[in-house]
Enzyme design. Structure first.
Site, PDB file in Angstrom:
ATOM      1  N   GLU A  51      -6.560   4.127  -6.071  1.00  8.22           N
ATOM      2  CA  GLU A  51      -7.646   4.501  -4.697  1.00  8.22           C
ATOM      3  C   GLU A  51      -8.164   5.619  -5.263  1.00  8.22           C
ATOM      4  O   GLU A  51      -7.639   6.773  -5.259  1.00  8.22           O
ATOM      5  CB  GLU A  51      -7.608   4.221  -3.390  1.00  8.22           C
ATOM      6  CG  GLU A  51      -8.648   4.169  -2.390  1.00  8.22           C
ATOM      7  CD  GLU A  51      -8.634   5.054  -1.150  1.00  8.22           C
ATOM      8  OE1 GLU A  51      -9.261   4.726  -0.662  1.00  8.22           O
ATOM      9  OE2 GLU A  51      -7.806   6.003  -1.128  1.00  8.22           O
ATOM     10  N   ASP A  87       1.049  -1.158  -0.100  1.00 12.08           N
ATOM     11  CA  ASP A  87      -0.005  -0.177  -0.341  1.00 12.08           C
ATOM     12  C   ASP A  87       1.165   1.105   0.024  1.00 12.08           C
ATOM     13  O   ASP A  87       1.956   1.673   0.849  1.00 12.08           O
ATOM     14  CB  ASP A  87      -0.501   0.184   1.209  1.00 12.08           C
ATOM     15  CG  ASP A  87      -2.175   0.938   1.305  1.00 12.08           C
ATOM     16  OD1 ASP A  87      -2.149   2.047   0.300  1.00 12.08           O
ATOM     17  OD2 ASP A  87      -2.991  -0.132   1.574  1.00 12.08           O
ATOM     18  N   ASP A  98      -3.022   4.442  -2.539  1.00 14.72           N
ATOM     19  CA  ASP A  98      -3.917   5.215  -1.880  1.00 14.72           C
ATOM     20  C   ASP A  98      -3.989   6.720  -2.073  1.00 14.72           C
ATOM     21  O   ASP A  98      -3.564   7.040  -3.063  1.00 14.72           O
ATOM     22  CB  ASP A  98      -3.568   5.552  -0.506  1.00 14.72           C
ATOM     23  CG  ASP A  98      -4.452   6.252   1.059  1.00 14.72           C
ATOM     24  OD1 ASP A  98      -5.247   5.480   0.988  1.00 14.72           O
ATOM     25  OD2 ASP A  98      -3.830   7.031   1.162  1.00 14.72           O
ATOM     26  N   HIS A 147     -11.538  -2.189   4.378  1.00 20.44           N
ATOM     27  CA  HIS A 147     -11.133  -0.823   6.016  1.00 20.44           C
ATOM     28  C   HIS A 147     -11.755   0.263   6.140  1.00 20.44           C
ATOM     29  O   HIS A 147     -11.625   0.476   7.601  1.00 20.44           O
ATOM     30  CB  HIS A 147      -9.358  -1.446   6.344  1.00 20.44           C
ATOM     31  CG  HIS A 147      -8.872   0.182   5.422  1.00 20.44           C
ATOM     32  ND1 HIS A 147      -8.999  -0.311   3.881  1.00 20.44           N
ATOM     33  CD2 HIS A 147      -8.603   1.028   5.744  1.00 20.44           C
ATOM     34  CE1 HIS A 147      -7.916   1.084   2.928  1.00 20.44           C
ATOM     35  NE2 HIS A 147      -7.975   1.169   4.304  1.00 20.44           N
ATOM     36  N   ASP A 148     -12.801   0.965   5.059  1.00 18.07           N
ATOM     37  CA  ASP A 148     -12.580   1.994   5.603  1.00 18.07           C
ATOM     38  C   ASP A 148     -13.974   2.163   5.505  1.00 18.07           C
ATOM     39  O   ASP A 148     -14.999   2.879   5.448  1.00 18.07           O
ATOM     40  CB  ASP A 148     -12.495   3.120   4.084  1.00 18.07           C
ATOM     41  CG  ASP A 148     -11.236   3.274   4.460  1.00 18.07           C
ATOM     42  OD1 ASP A 148     -10.320   3.363   4.974  1.00 18.07           O
ATOM     43  OD2 ASP A 148     -10.400   3.531   2.913  1.00 18.07           O
TER      44      ASP A 148
HETATM   45  C1  GLC Z   1      -7.307   6.056   2.098  1.00 13.32           C
HETATM   46  C2  GLC Z   1      -7.424   4.798   3.314  1.00 13.32           C
HETATM   47  C3  GLC Z   1      -7.920   4.947   4.598  1.00 13.32           C
HETATM   48  C4  GLC Z   1      -6.614   6.126   5.241  1.00 13.32           C
HETATM   49  C5  GLC Z   1      -6.910   7.590   3.540  1.00 13.32           C
HETATM   50  C6  GLC Z   1      -5.705   8.457   4.024  1.00 13.32           C
HETATM   51  O1  GLC Z   1      -9.124   6.391   1.583  1.00 13.32           O
HETATM   52  O2  GLC Z   1      -8.275   3.136   2.865  1.00 13.32           O
HETATM   53  O3  GLC Z   1      -8.030   4.251   5.753  1.00 13.32           O
HETATM   54  O4  GLC Z   1      -6.946   6.910   6.135  1.00 13.32           O
HETATM   55  O5  GLC Z   1      -6.457   7.142   2.734  1.00 13.32           O
HETATM   56  O6  GLC Z   1      -4.709   8.101   3.553  1.00 13.32           O
END
Ligand code: GLC
Length: 553
Positions: free
Chosen positions: A249, A95, A195, A323-324
């Site tokens: 993402e 990640d 990310d 995880h979010d």
């Molecule tokens: C992404 C991650 C999340 C994190 C955010 C900031 O959305 O999945 O868990 O808080 O980025 O890095």
């Protein structure tokens, strides 16, 4: 590489398996479960950030991209993990959090010490009219700016105030980023999840927004330069190796940009995560509200993304959980009455679509949201900020807790339930976050002992994807588009046809096959969560039933 044949598992290291006895999961825990991943049949395991970090956002605030945080183990243990996975033929996906660093990162610390070279690594600006440099808001609540040391300046932080946004306009930042990614490629890593990658392209002038949040996001999301920088990242790092899988993402993205990010020329990324299909239980676009989910919106969004990405040759990462997000079975189904049916129906819906499925830890055994009764049980910075904000608005503690319970990211971060011993077999010590009370009923040991469990259903779904080109490569067409309860689609490949029905309700519903497909008599049963059914003109779909039928040319 055929991305349609791949299935990726997500392990959230903090909550996966603790072997060191600190109540926090670790890399060795993931290594020890290599055979578990093999048994399930996945190709690769994405591990959330385990790098050195103050852990204000559970590792998404990185202070050193090259070393393992002692909470999760040692660099040697990471090498051992890489070696074991390699031996077993399992890929690893790391990640990469490259939009921001922790304010504890050496670059930021040097910037604070007055080093101008590193000050240009971040967006550091003077305040305006006695206030912040602009009116942007942080995604975790409050202003997107924080005081830069004891100067009169501020630094941009779109997430937590300890996550400082990197200035990608600066070539030296981009060079450092390539160095990081190449370091891990050289270590043999074959997968990268980037990310919030589509927010790296803020314009240099950082102008004020109108105050409307959607308009504000457009000022820094999916801007043209993001594509240029991703292409550059590709050329300088993973683009050299065709076997590397990448997923971006993409926060608040659109189909047009997502198709470009995952274009077939391969000049950017392999695929994207988008989130519109999960924003279906927001009231007026606001997450921290108590609203039941809008099925038609969920279905319409999934169909839209399937159709448009296919049309424009883009590639979707398929998922309901991560995880979010809160657990999809709790969110979109009835886990009290139809735990097995809901969990498998949701899985089948996603796994038979066009794209690459991701399985989030615990999903394969039907883990659910916990039933926490106090705000003290929650750990997540976003949830705790939201709770304070709700109270500040005048909401009662009970009502605020109700909303946190529905929406908190901690819902999916509870410890993995391995067995029915204390702490669900996750750790011998008190876990960093409370175990879900239902671990005696829902756990891996029990799932593996029962050939009819949710686990084996996932395994079958993965096997079908590997065997059937229809699933990995077929075209996608929605059917029953106006139906208010059933999500249904057809896949087509070289004259073969697959049709899938998912009943999203606790009611029995009838579908008329004759009206939907040609020569229904030629279809055979492929897979369903109520077992084999006879194929008649009319089919009765039971509560949360999913059913896939196939016609071979
Ligand atoms: C992404 C991650 C999340 C994190 C955010 C900031 O959305 O999945 O868990 O808080 O980025 O890095």
């Amino acid at each position: 590489m055929n991305l349609g044949k791949k299935v990726i598992y997500q392990a959230y290291p903090r909550s996966f398996k603790d072997t060191s006895g600190n109540g926090i999961g670790d890399l060795e825990g993931i290594r020890q479960k290599a055979d578990y991943f093999k048994k399930l049949g996945v190709d690769m395991v994405w591990i959330n950030p385990f790098f050195v970090s103050p852990q204000n956002d559970n590792g998404y605030d990185i202070a050193d991209y090259y070393h393992v945080d002692p909470l999760f183990g040692t660099d040697e243990e990471l090498d051992k993990l890489i070696e074991t996975f390699d031996e077993k033929g399992l890929g690893l996906m790391f990640d990469m959090v490259l939009n921001h660093t922790s304010t504890s990162h050496e670059w930021f610390q040097k910037a604070l010490d007055g080093d101008e070279y590193y000050q240009d690594f971040y967006y550091i600006r003077d305040g305006k009219d006695g206030s912040y440099p602009n009116n942007w808001t942080s995604k975790f609540g409050g202003p997107a700016w924080n005081k830069f040391g004891d100067t009169d300046k501020y630094y941009l932080c779109l997430y937590d105030k300890t996550q400082a946004d990197l200035n990608w306009h600066n070539k030296n930042v981009r060079k450092e980023v390539y160095k990081i990614v190449n370091y891990w490629i050289d270590k043999g890593i074959k997968g990268f999840r980037f990310d919030v990658l589509n927010v790296i392209g803020k314009s240099k002038d950082l102008k004020d927004s109108s105050g409307n949040i959607d308009e504000e996001k457009k000022l820094y999301t999916d801007t043209r330069i993001v594509h240029e920088w991703i292409e550059e990242l590709n050329k300088n790092t993973f683009g050299k190796d065709e076997d590397i899988i990448t997923v971006g993402e993409m926060s608040s993205t659109d189909v047009h940009n997502s198709a470009l990010y995952s274009n077939p020329e391969g000049s950017e990324l392999s695929m994207v995560f988008s989130f519109h299909h999960l924003k279906v239980d927001y009231k007026d676009g606001e997450k921290w509200t108590d609203a039941s989910f809008d099925f038609k919106k969920l279905k319409g969004t999934l169909n839209y993304w399937q159709g448009e990405m296919q049309e424009h040759s883009g590639w979707n990462a398929l998922f309901f959980n991560n995880h979010d997000q809160t657990r999809a079975n709790t969110r979109f189904g009835d886990v009290d009455k139809y735990h097995y049916q809901t969990s498998t129906m949701l899985a089948q819906t996603i796994h038979l679509m066009r794209g690459t499925p991701f399985i989030y830890q615990g999903e394969e055994i039907g883990m659910t949201d916990p039933d926490y009764d106090s705000i003290g049980d929650y750990r997540d910075v976003e949830s705790l900020n939201a709770y304070d904000a709700l109270l500040a608005k005048g909401m009662s503690e009970d009502d605020a807790l109700k909303i946190i319970k529905l929406k908190s990211r901690d819902n999916s971060r509870t410890p993995m339930q391995w067995n029915d011993s204390s702490n669900a077999g996750f750790s011998e010590e008190t876990p960093w976050i409370r175990v879900n009370d239902n671990y005696k009923e829902i756990n891996v040991k029990k799932a593996l002992a029962d050939k009819n469990s949710i686990f084996y259903y996932y395994k079958k779904l993965i096997e079908h994807r590997k065997e059937e080109n229809l699933i990995s490569d077929g075209l996608y067409f929605p059917i029953l588009e106006d139906d208010e309860n059933i999500l249904a689609f057809v896949r087509e490949y070289e004259g073969n046809v697959l049709v899938n029905f998912s009943n999203f309700t606790g009611k029995s519903l009838e579908v008329d096959l004759e009206n939907m497909v040609d020569s229904y008599q030629e279809y055979e049963y492929l897979l369903g969560n109520y077992g084999r059914v006879e194929i008649n003109k009319k089919i009765n779909l039971r509560p949360y039933e999913c059913l896939a039928l196939i016609k071979r040319f």
